[in-house]
Motif scaffolding. Structure first.
Motif, PDB file in Angstrom:
ATOM      1  N   VAL A  38       0.882  -1.165   0.000  1.00 37.80           N
ATOM      2  CA  VAL A  38       0.000   0.000   0.000  1.00 37.80           C
ATOM      3  C   VAL A  38       0.918   1.213   0.000  1.00 37.80           C
ATOM      4  N   GLN A  39       0.853   2.015  -1.057  1.00 38.54           N
ATOM      5  CA  GLN A  39       1.666   3.229  -1.127  1.00 38.54           C
ATOM      6  C   GLN A  39       0.944   4.345  -0.404  1.00 38.54           C
ATOM      7  N   LEU A  40       1.660   5.033   0.489  1.00 40.65           N
ATOM      8  CA  LEU A  40       1.083   6.163   1.213  1.00 40.65           C
ATOM      9  C   LEU A  40       1.319   7.436   0.416  1.00 40.65           C
ATOM     10  N   PRO A  41       0.442   8.416   0.560  1.00 44.86           N
ATOM     11  CA  PRO A  41       0.664   9.691  -0.131  1.00 44.86           C
ATOM     12  C   PRO A  41       1.955  10.342   0.367  1.00 44.86           C
ATOM     13  N   PRO A  42       2.571  11.198  -0.427  1.00 45.28           N
ATOM     14  CA  PRO A  42       3.789  11.883   0.018  1.00 45.28           C
ATOM     15  C   PRO A  42       3.531  12.660   1.310  1.00 45.28           C
ATOM     16  N   CYS A  43       4.532  12.679   2.175  1.00 44.83           N
ATOM     17  CA  CYS A  43       4.444  13.427   3.433  1.00 44.83           C
ATOM     18  C   CYS A  43       4.271  14.907   3.097  1.00 44.83           C
ATOM     19  N   PRO A  44       3.291  15.567   3.709  1.00 42.74           N
ATOM     20  CA  PRO A  44       3.089  16.990   3.425  1.00 42.74           C
ATOM     21  C   PRO A  44       4.292  17.848   3.838  1.00 42.74           C
ATOM     22  N   ALA A  45       5.055  17.400   4.834  1.00 41.82           N
ATOM     23  CA  ALA A  45       6.180  18.195   5.333  1.00 41.82           C
ATOM     24  C   ALA A  45       7.440  18.045   4.493  1.00 41.82           C
ATOM     25  N   CYS A  46       7.784  16.796   4.100  1.00 43.81           N
ATOM     26  CA  CYS A  46       9.073  16.585   3.417  1.00 43.81           C
ATOM     27  C   CYS A  46       8.941  15.916   2.053  1.00 43.81           C
ATOM     28  N   ARG A  47       7.713  15.548   1.652  1.00 43.59           N
ATOM     29  CA  ARG A  47       7.405  14.922   0.364  1.00 43.59           C
ATOM     30  C   ARG A  47       7.947  13.496   0.232  1.00 43.59           C
ATOM     31  N   SER A  48       8.400  12.884   1.328  1.00 40.93           N
ATOM     32  CA  SER A  48       8.862  11.501   1.306  1.00 40.93           C
ATOM     33  C   SER A  48       7.676  10.569   1.054  1.00 40.93           C
ATOM     34  N   THR A  49       7.889   9.507   0.270  1.00 41.30           N
ATOM     35  CA  THR A  49       6.843   8.531  -0.010  1.00 41.30           C
ATOM     36  C   THR A  49       7.209   7.222   0.668  1.00 41.30           C
ATOM     37  N   GLU A  50       6.230   6.628   1.346  1.00 41.70           N
ATOM     38  CA  GLU A  50       6.461   5.394   2.077  1.00 41.70           C
ATOM     39  C   GLU A  50       5.424   4.353   1.688  1.00 41.70           C
ATOM     40  N   PHE A  51       5.709   3.093   2.047  1.00 41.22           N
ATOM     41  CA  PHE A  51       4.858   1.969   1.696  1.00 41.22           C
ATOM     42  C   PHE A  51       4.570   1.121   2.924  1.00 41.22           C
ATOM     43  N   LEU A  52       3.380   0.548   2.973  1.00 37.51           N
ATOM     44  CA  LEU A  52       3.054  -0.461   3.970  1.00 37.51           C
ATOM     45  C   LEU A  52       3.213  -1.806   3.274  1.00 37.51           C
ATOM     46  N   ILE A  53       3.821  -2.763   3.972  1.00 37.95           N
ATOM     47  CA  ILE A  53       4.044  -4.087   3.402  1.00 37.95           C
ATOM     48  C   ILE A  53       3.317  -5.104   4.269  1.00 37.95           C
ATOM     49  N   ARG A  54       2.314  -5.729   3.681  1.00 36.84           N
ATOM     50  CA  ARG A  54       1.549  -6.755   4.389  1.00 36.84           C
ATOM     51  C   ARG A  54       2.436  -7.968   4.633  1.00 36.84           C
ATOM     52  N   ALA A  55       2.259  -8.637   5.779  1.00 36.93           N
ATOM     53  CA  ALA A  55       3.015  -9.850   6.078  1.00 36.93           C
ATOM     54  C   ALA A  55       2.746 -10.895   5.003  1.00 36.93           C
ATOM     55  N   ALA A  56       3.787 -11.592   4.612  1.00 30.71           N
ATOM     56  CA  ALA A  56       3.671 -12.608   3.559  1.00 30.71           C
ATOM     57  C   ALA A  56       2.874 -13.806   4.053  1.00 30.71           C
ATOM     58  N   GLU A  57       2.225 -14.475   3.116  1.00 31.03           N
ATOM     59  CA  GLU A  57       1.472 -15.683   3.436  1.00 31.03           C
ATOM     60  C   GLU A  57       2.418 -16.721   4.035  1.00 31.03           C
ATOM     61  N   GLY A  58       1.999 -17.324   5.122  1.00 29.49           N
ATOM     62  CA  GLY A  58       2.807 -18.354   5.768  1.00 29.49           C
ATOM     63  C   GLY A  58       3.944 -17.817   6.620  1.00 29.49           C
ATOM     64  N   GLU A  59       4.021 -16.507   6.765  1.00 30.50           N
ATOM     65  CA  GLU A  59       5.078 -15.927   7.593  1.00 30.50           C
ATOM     66  C   GLU A  59       4.886 -16.389   9.037  1.00 30.50           C
ATOM     67  N   PRO A  60       5.973 -16.751   9.730  1.00 30.62           N
ATOM     68  CA  PRO A  60       5.824 -17.223  11.115  1.00 30.62           C
ATOM     69  C   PRO A  60       5.288 -16.115  12.029  1.00 30.62           C
ATOM     70  N   GLU A  61       4.772 -16.534  13.161  1.00 25.39           N
ATOM     71  CA  GLU A  61       4.292 -15.571  14.155  1.00 25.39           C
ATOM     72  C   GLU A  61       5.423 -14.613  14.513  1.00 25.39           C
ATOM     73  N   HIS A  62       5.062 -13.415  14.909  1.00 23.30           N
ATOM     74  CA  HIS A  62       6.067 -12.434  15.297  1.00 23.30           C
ATOM     75  C   HIS A  62       6.819 -12.952  16.518  1.00 23.30           C
ATOM     76  N   PRO A  63       8.147 -12.801  16.553  1.00 27.25           N
ATOM     77  CA  PRO A  63       8.933 -13.356  17.664  1.00 27.25           C
ATOM     78  C   PRO A  63       8.741 -12.628  18.999  1.00 27.25           C
ATOM     79  N   ALA A  64       8.158 -11.435  18.969  1.00 25.24           N
ATOM     80  CA  ALA A  64       7.992 -10.670  20.217  1.00 25.24           C
ATOM     81  C   ALA A  64       6.543 -10.186  20.339  1.00 25.24           C
ATOM     82  N   PRO A  65       5.614 -11.088  20.691  1.00 24.30           N
ATOM     83  CA  PRO A  65       4.216 -10.676  20.822  1.00 24.30           C
ATOM     84  C   PRO A  65       4.053  -9.502  21.788  1.00 24.30           C
TER      85      PRO A  65
END
Length: 144
Positions: free
Chosen positions: A44-71
């Motif tokens: 999921v691409q986020l809109p550019p930051c209004p302050a610095c114009r940086s563009t960031e992405f959200l990355i969904r956990a991959a299918e079958g990815e193990p549980e997070h090591p630090a619940p």
């Protein structure tokens, strides 16, 4: 990039580059990022930051990815929120045009938004992650 809160209408994100807090409408986000003729349905691409114009992405956990090591850690809670945002967007039909043309499905792994049990366990005060005082994002800006 860090997600700190998800509501029915928007997401509070802190820019990794400048640290400003940005409130992003879910109606402005979509699942899928094009790379030539292929569309990555885990991003999921986020809109550019209004302050610095940086563009960031959200990355969904991959299918079958193990549980997070630090619940319960920030990383674990963040992963849950990103998965929830992705699922909400898919449920709302907020898909990149390249995914819509492939039948409207996003990914091999389409999960429902966070179940009530998970919300109660990890987010009893709502879909938000507490941020230490020394890491508070700057005042949120409305993104249009």
């Amino acid at each position: 990039m860090a997600i700190h809160e998800v509501t029915a209408e928007d997401v509070l994100q802190r820019c990794a580059r400048c640290g400003s807090g940005n409130r992003l409408s879910l109606n402005l986000l979509e699942v899928g990022v094009a790379n030539r003729e292929d569309v990555d349905d885990g991003l999921v691409q986020l809109p550019p930051c209004p302050a610095c114009r940086s563009t960031e992405f959200l990355i969904r956990a991959a299918e079958g990815e193990p549980e997070h090591p630090a619940p319960g850690s920030f990383g674990h809670l963040h992963r849950l929120l990103v998965g929830h945002i992705h699922a909400e967007l898919v449920q709302r039909g907020r898909l990149h045009m390249g995914l819509k043309s492939k039948g409207g499905r996003a990914g091999k792994m389409v999960l429902p938004p966070l179940p009530q049990e998970t919300r109660e366990r990890w987010f009893p005060q709502g879909l938000r992650i507490a941020v230490p005082a020394d890491e508070q994002p700057r005042a949120p800006e409305e993104s249009s």
